[in-house]
Scaffold this motif. Structure first.
Motif, short mmCIF file in Angstrom:
data_model
loop_
_atom_site.label_atom_id
_atom_site.label_comp_id
_atom_site.label_asym_id
_atom_site.label_seq_id
_atom_site.Cartn_x
_atom_site.Cartn_y
_atom_site.Cartn_z
N UNK A 15 0.84 -1.19 0.00
CA UNK A 15 0.00 0.00 0.00
C UNK A 15 0.89 1.24 0.00
N UNK A 16 0.59 2.18 -0.89
CA UNK A 16 1.33 3.43 -0.92
C UNK A 16 0.49 4.59 -0.38
N UNK A 17 -0.80 4.38 -0.27
CA UNK A 17 -1.68 5.37 0.33
C UNK A 17 -2.88 4.66 0.92
N UNK A 18 -3.34 5.14 2.08
CA UNK A 18 -4.52 4.55 2.71
C UNK A 18 -5.16 5.58 3.61
N UNK A 19 -6.48 5.66 3.51
CA UNK A 19 -7.22 6.58 4.37
C UNK A 19 -8.49 5.89 4.85
N UNK A 20 -8.65 5.84 6.14
CA UNK A 20 -9.84 5.22 6.72
C UNK A 20 -10.60 6.20 7.61
N UNK A 21 -10.07 7.41 7.74
CA UNK A 21 -10.75 8.45 8.51
C UNK A 21 -10.12 9.79 8.14
N UNK A 47 -20.49 8.95 -12.44
CA UNK A 47 -20.98 10.20 -13.07
C UNK A 47 -21.63 11.13 -12.07
N UNK A 48 -21.27 11.00 -10.82
CA UNK A 48 -21.91 11.86 -9.80
C UNK A 48 -20.91 12.19 -8.71
N UNK A 49 -19.68 12.47 -9.10
CA UNK A 49 -18.62 12.67 -8.12
C UNK A 49 -18.89 13.78 -7.13
N UNK A 50 -19.64 14.82 -7.56
CA UNK A 50 -19.88 15.94 -6.67
C UNK A 50 -20.80 15.56 -5.52
N UNK A 51 -21.49 14.45 -5.65
CA UNK A 51 -22.47 14.09 -4.64
C UNK A 51 -22.07 12.87 -3.82
N UNK A 52 -21.10 12.10 -4.32
CA UNK A 52 -20.72 10.88 -3.63
C UNK A 52 -19.83 11.18 -2.45
N UNK A 53 -20.13 10.56 -1.33
CA UNK A 53 -19.36 10.74 -0.10
C UNK A 53 -18.36 9.61 0.03
N UNK A 54 -17.09 9.86 -0.33
CA UNK A 54 -16.05 8.84 -0.25
C UNK A 54 -15.54 8.75 1.18
N UNK A 55 -15.58 7.55 1.74
CA UNK A 55 -15.26 7.35 3.16
C UNK A 55 -13.88 6.74 3.37
N UNK A 56 -13.42 5.89 2.45
CA UNK A 56 -12.10 5.26 2.59
C UNK A 56 -11.47 5.15 1.21
N UNK A 57 -10.14 5.22 1.18
CA UNK A 57 -9.42 5.08 -0.08
C UNK A 57 -8.13 4.27 0.15
N UNK A 58 -7.63 3.68 -0.91
CA UNK A 58 -6.30 3.11 -0.86
C UNK A 58 -5.70 3.09 -2.26
N UNK A 59 -4.38 3.11 -2.31
CA UNK A 59 -3.62 2.89 -3.53
C UNK A 59 -2.57 1.85 -3.18
N UNK A 60 -2.47 0.80 -3.97
CA UNK A 60 -1.47 -0.22 -3.69
C UNK A 60 -0.84 -0.69 -5.00
N UNK A 61 0.44 -1.10 -4.92
CA UNK A 61 1.16 -1.57 -6.08
C UNK A 61 1.57 -3.01 -5.88
N UNK A 62 1.62 -3.77 -6.97
CA UNK A 62 2.05 -5.16 -6.90
C UNK A 62 3.57 -5.18 -6.92
N UNK A 63 4.18 -5.78 -5.88
CA UNK A 63 5.64 -5.77 -5.77
C UNK A 63 6.17 -7.19 -5.64
#
Length: 346
Positions: free
Chosen positions: A165-171, A330-346
């Motif tokens: 994981x290179x980025x992670x957000x849970x709060x 198609x509704x990014x302005x209204x969607x409430x994103x709660x968690x994100x991650x970016x991960x690379x295969x190594x």
């Protein structure tokens, strides 16, 4: 062989063995349940090296006669009484475990990421760390070939593939609106919210293209009905700091998949070739930092995607300064994103 503290000791390489009573070795041989077999050794030191090569060997019996005369304990074998008077028993002294390891149950128990008889080796990445460790997803210490020092990573194994994981957000408890230097070095906790750091990310990628996966968890109806959508990109790479860590996507074709996968893909393509920017290092055109928040690769329209912007409870705010992936569903302005991650295969 050296003399120490009234006992003859052997130190063939990393371990040290102390001469002890022959009865100890003979008892162990009789009670053995393992299948290590007696071997031929030309000296006690040679037998000690044989013992070192076997996991779990804590002592050995060396006999000065021809044939199989080296008994790594626990080893199966029969020793007749006439030959016992020419035999010597050595017991391994507790070695000093390195890199924070602890001596437990006749071996060094290493912290995640280290391995070896004395925890002397450090993994170069998640695949090596998990292969030598407990194989569980979680935090490990690694040191890639060209890295200056060790650093913690969050590892995950999916099937036969290993991801970092290179980025992670849970709060929203961790501030991501930080300086250029902070994004270089990394910040946060790999067990919670974090940015791994460009220095670490580039050392893991080793100037190669890698598979990138982005995951977004959102509340589609703002009523607690959460959904996770993911997208994989096979050819992801980054330029160095001299080129502002531009995202490089050699193959920028369309994707075949669900609507949400295509929308995530399209937002990512809008970032291709874009430099990274922070509040004290704005490389974007136009100056997106005037209307956005958090370090990111800002496209020509500034607000197509930013996973490092502040969290909100209601989707995109009026100033485009909240976390978003604008083309998703198609509704990014209204969607409430709660968690994100970016991960690379190594």
């Amino acid at each position: 062989m050296v003399f120490a503290s009234g006992f003859w000791t052997l130190k063939p390489s990393s371990d040290q063995f102390q001469l002890t009573s022959i009865g100890s070795c003979l008892t162990e041989i009789r009670l053995s349940i393992y299948t290590l077999k007696p071997e031929v050794a030309i000296s006690a030191s040679h037998c000690a090296l044989t013992c070192e090569s076997h996991n779990g060997c804590s002592q050995f019996l060396y006999c000065e006669h021809s044939g199989k005369n080296c008994f790594p304990i626990r080893a199966l074998g029969v020793l007749d009484s006439d030959r016992r008077k020419y035999c010597f028993c050595y017991v391994k002294l507790n070695p000093k475990c390195e890199n924070g390891g602890e001596w437990k149950s006749d071996k060094c128990e290493c912290i995640p990421g280290f391995h070896g008889n004395r925890c002397e080796f450090i993994a170069g990445g998640c695949s090596q760390a998990m292969s030598h460790g407990n194989h569980r997803n979680g935090a490990y210490l690694v040191k890639p070939k060209h890295a200056i020092g060790t650093f913690p990573v969050l590892c995950e194994k999916v099937g036969s593939n290993f991801y970092t994981f290179i980025q992670r957000r849970v709060s929203g408890k961790t501030n991501f609106d930080l300086s250029w230097k902070s994004y270089n070095k990394g910040f946060g906790s790999v067990k919670w919210n974090f940015w791994l750091g460009f220095d670490q990310i580039l050392s893991l990628m080793e100037n190669q293209t890698v598979e990138l996966e982005i995951g977004l968890t959102c509340d589609l109806d703002t009523k607690g009905s959460f959904t996770l959508e993911t997208f994989q990109l096979d050819d992801f790479s980054l330029a160095g700091e001299d080129h502002q860590y531009q995202i490089q996507l050699p193959n920028q074709g369309t994707t075949q998949g669900s609507q949400s996968e295509e929308e995530i893909h399209n937002s990512l393509l809008s970032l291709a070739g874009q430099p990274f920017s922070t509040y004290d290092h704005d490389s974007s055109s136009p100056n997106c930092r005037n209307t956005t928040s958090g370090g990111w690769w800002f496209g020509t329209q500034c607000a197509f995607g930013n996973l490092n912007a502040p969290f909100t409870d209601y989707g995109l705010d009026a100033n485009n300064k909240s976390i978003l992936w604008i083309t998703w569903r198609s509704a990014g302005f209204e969607i409430n994103i709660k968690e994100t991650y970016m991960k690379i295969k190594t």
